[in-house]
Motif scaffolding. Sequence first.
Motif, mmCIF file in Angstrom:
data_model
loop_
_atom_site.group_PDB
_atom_site.id
_atom_site.type_symbol
_atom_site.label_atom_id
_atom_site.label_comp_id
_atom_site.label_asym_id
_atom_site.label_seq_id
_atom_site.Cartn_x
_atom_site.Cartn_y
_atom_site.Cartn_z
ATOM 1 N N GLY A 1 0.340 5.236 10.442
ATOM 2 C CA GLY A 1 -0.620 5.872 9.560
ATOM 3 C C GLY A 1 -1.400 4.874 8.732
ATOM 4 N N ALA A 2 -0.729 3.808 8.289
ATOM 5 C CA ALA A 2 -1.419 2.803 7.475
ATOM 6 C C ALA A 2 -2.486 2.077 8.282
ATOM 7 C CB ALA A 2 -0.407 1.811 6.918
ATOM 8 N N SER B 1 11.712 -1.913 9.058
ATOM 9 C CA SER B 1 12.056 -2.197 7.671
ATOM 10 C C SER B 1 10.787 -2.426 6.862
ATOM 11 C CB SER B 1 12.972 -3.416 7.591
ATOM 12 O OG SER B 1 12.303 -4.575 8.056
ATOM 13 N N ALA B 2 10.837 -2.139 5.575
ATOM 14 C CA ALA B 2 9.659 -2.240 4.710
ATOM 15 C C ALA B 2 9.038 -3.641 4.713
ATOM 16 C CB ALA B 2 10.021 -1.813 3.291
ATOM 17 N N PRO B 3 9.825 -4.728 4.639
ATOM 18 C CA PRO B 3 9.191 -6.058 4.666
ATOM 19 C C PRO B 3 8.447 -6.326 5.971
ATOM 20 C CG PRO B 3 11.425 -6.216 3.809
ATOM 21 C CD PRO B 3 11.269 -4.837 4.360
ATOM 22 N N VAL B 4 9.011 -5.891 7.099
ATOM 23 C CA VAL B 4 8.343 -6.115 8.384
ATOM 24 C C VAL B 4 7.074 -5.284 8.470
ATOM 25 C CG1 VAL B 4 8.551 -5.868 10.886
ATOM 26 C CG2 VAL B 4 10.470 -6.773 9.558
ATOM 27 N N GLU B 5 7.149 -4.017 8.045
ATOM 28 C CA GLU B 5 5.949 -3.176 8.062
ATOM 29 C C GLU B 5 4.856 -3.761 7.185
ATOM 30 O OE1 GLU B 5 7.339 1.380 9.102
ATOM 31 O OE2 GLU B 5 7.000 0.815 7.008
ATOM 32 N N SER B 6 5.233 -4.270 6.017
ATOM 33 C CA SER B 6 4.250 -4.862 5.122
ATOM 34 C C SER B 6 3.613 -6.097 5.745
ATOM 35 C CB SER B 6 4.915 -5.233 3.789
ATOM 36 O OG SER B 6 3.985 -5.826 2.913
ATOM 37 N N PRO C 1 0.821 -1.208 0.000
ATOM 38 C CA PRO C 1 0.000 0.000 0.000
ATOM 39 C C PRO C 1 0.857 1.262 0.000
ATOM 40 C CG PRO C 1 -0.751 -1.561 1.663
ATOM 41 C CD PRO C 1 0.553 -2.061 1.159
ATOM 42 N N PRO C 2 0.556 2.224 -0.880
ATOM 43 C CA PRO C 2 1.336 3.482 -0.880
ATOM 44 C C PRO C 2 1.292 4.201 0.461
ATOM 45 C CG PRO C 2 -0.009 3.282 -2.870
ATOM 46 C CD PRO C 2 -0.423 2.170 -1.969
ATOM 47 N N VAL C 3 0.150 4.097 1.171
ATOM 48 C CA VAL C 3 0.045 4.779 2.462
ATOM 49 C C VAL C 3 1.054 4.219 3.458
ATOM 50 C CG1 VAL C 3 -1.723 3.214 3.379
ATOM 51 C CG2 VAL C 3 -1.588 5.561 4.229
ATOM 52 N N LEU C 4 1.427 2.965 3.289
ATOM 53 C CA LEU C 4 2.416 2.358 4.186
ATOM 54 C C LEU C 4 3.786 2.973 3.960
ATOM 55 C CD1 LEU C 4 2.689 0.148 6.350
ATOM 56 C CD2 LEU C 4 3.212 -1.467 4.538
ATOM 57 N N ALA C 5 4.119 3.218 2.695
ATOM 58 C CA ALA C 5 5.410 3.839 2.397
ATOM 59 C C ALA C 5 5.425 5.312 2.783
ATOM 60 C CB ALA C 5 5.732 3.673 0.911
ATOM 61 N N ASP C 6 4.285 5.976 2.627
ATOM 62 C CA ASP C 6 4.237 7.420 2.879
ATOM 63 C C ASP C 6 4.118 7.749 4.359
ATOM 64 O OD1 ASP C 6 4.350 7.725 0.157
ATOM 65 O OD2 ASP C 6 2.179 7.947 -0.094
#
Length: 420
Positions: free
Chosen positions: A300-301, A324-329, A290-295
């Motif tokens: 926020g996501a 890290s991005a993989p963990v957040e995802s 999700p773009p909101v996760l990166a932003d």
Amino acid sequence: MSTPRPAPTRLQLFGWSLALIGMAVPSYVLLATLLTSMGLTLIWLGFPFLLGLLALLRKFTNVHRRRAGWVLGTEIEKPYRARVPGHGMYRRVFDMLTDSATWRDVAWLFVEIVVGSALAILNVALLLGGIAHITLATWWWSLPADADVNLLGALTVNSTATAIFVGIPVGLLYIAIWYFASPRIMRAQAWLTASLLAPTEAARLANRVQQLTVSRADTVDTQAAELRRIERDLHDGAQARLVALGMSLGMAEETVARDPAAARELLAEARAASSQALAELRDLVRGIHPPVLADRGLDGAIQALVLANPLTTHVDVDIPGRLSAPVESAAYFAVAETLTNVTKHAEAGKAWIRLTYDEGKLTILVGDDGRGGADASGGTGLRGIERRLSAFDGTLVVSSPIGGPTVVVMSVPCELIAAE
């Protein structure tokens, strides 16, 4: 930071000693029936009995692991190899019998029946003996008139007066010994349990290898399923829309000269098809990352996810930085899937989500006040979350009694990334 568990009091240790004495007979019965069932495996009858008794033995030893860990102020891990799903009765019995932890459990039964029970009896006898000596004068009258009691091999009690002047000091001595020795006696008993029931380094390494093998297989399967889903969504969604768009543009090109009105209709259909294709591509991208996760990060996501959910949900996020991005995802999709399960199946009025980070571990708690009865082994939803988290050595624990509430706790070891 987790609060350390308080050490057991002497009276709690006394109660556990009584429980150990009471469990001596069941331990003996379990050992005898277990050995008998092993002999009966020469005929078919022994296998179902042995499977049930080995499962009972593991539950029995798990109780002692928890209590020994409680006495020692630590946690004693379970040493068993993970169960391989799909195995039948004979294979499951064979897997248990070839697990060295099973034979350590059997050895512990032998030792516990003799040494462990003796230590528990000693702890009980010191306190009860002290009380009996102190109160000796109160029940001396019930003894025969010529009663002659020898205490400590040297002191004689033959009257109420001597019961007072001799029995009370001896009783106080017994209680003093119990007061100072009780924690040590029960720690010795707990250490004996831990030495046999805790996993050895070889067993821990073997279990770790097995977990990594299963985790790798699950990750490969999950990624393959994800690729198939993306391919299917592209083929059935955006690709079909783009094909329809091309056909509409082609027909509009052919009819624009002789029928401008029909060409305009075809161009309107093409514009609608392009909008639908764009929307489906956006949905597909959100399903991947999700773009909101990166932003806006995980906080926020999750907030955006809750706003789009019809169920009243309280969110509390305490993460002092970005992961890290993989963990957040993985964390985002784990929360999203759990919240979807709550909305669909829990019949809940409200839910709550709490994310915390402490000592190198992200902990996610999702709870609801629904009807309960959730089971990670009973469906694909929670099992899918567990497989997703296993790629990061994460764990999932479900507490969902009938009638609720349901609490799903997910833990992922990870590190915060440095701010740029």
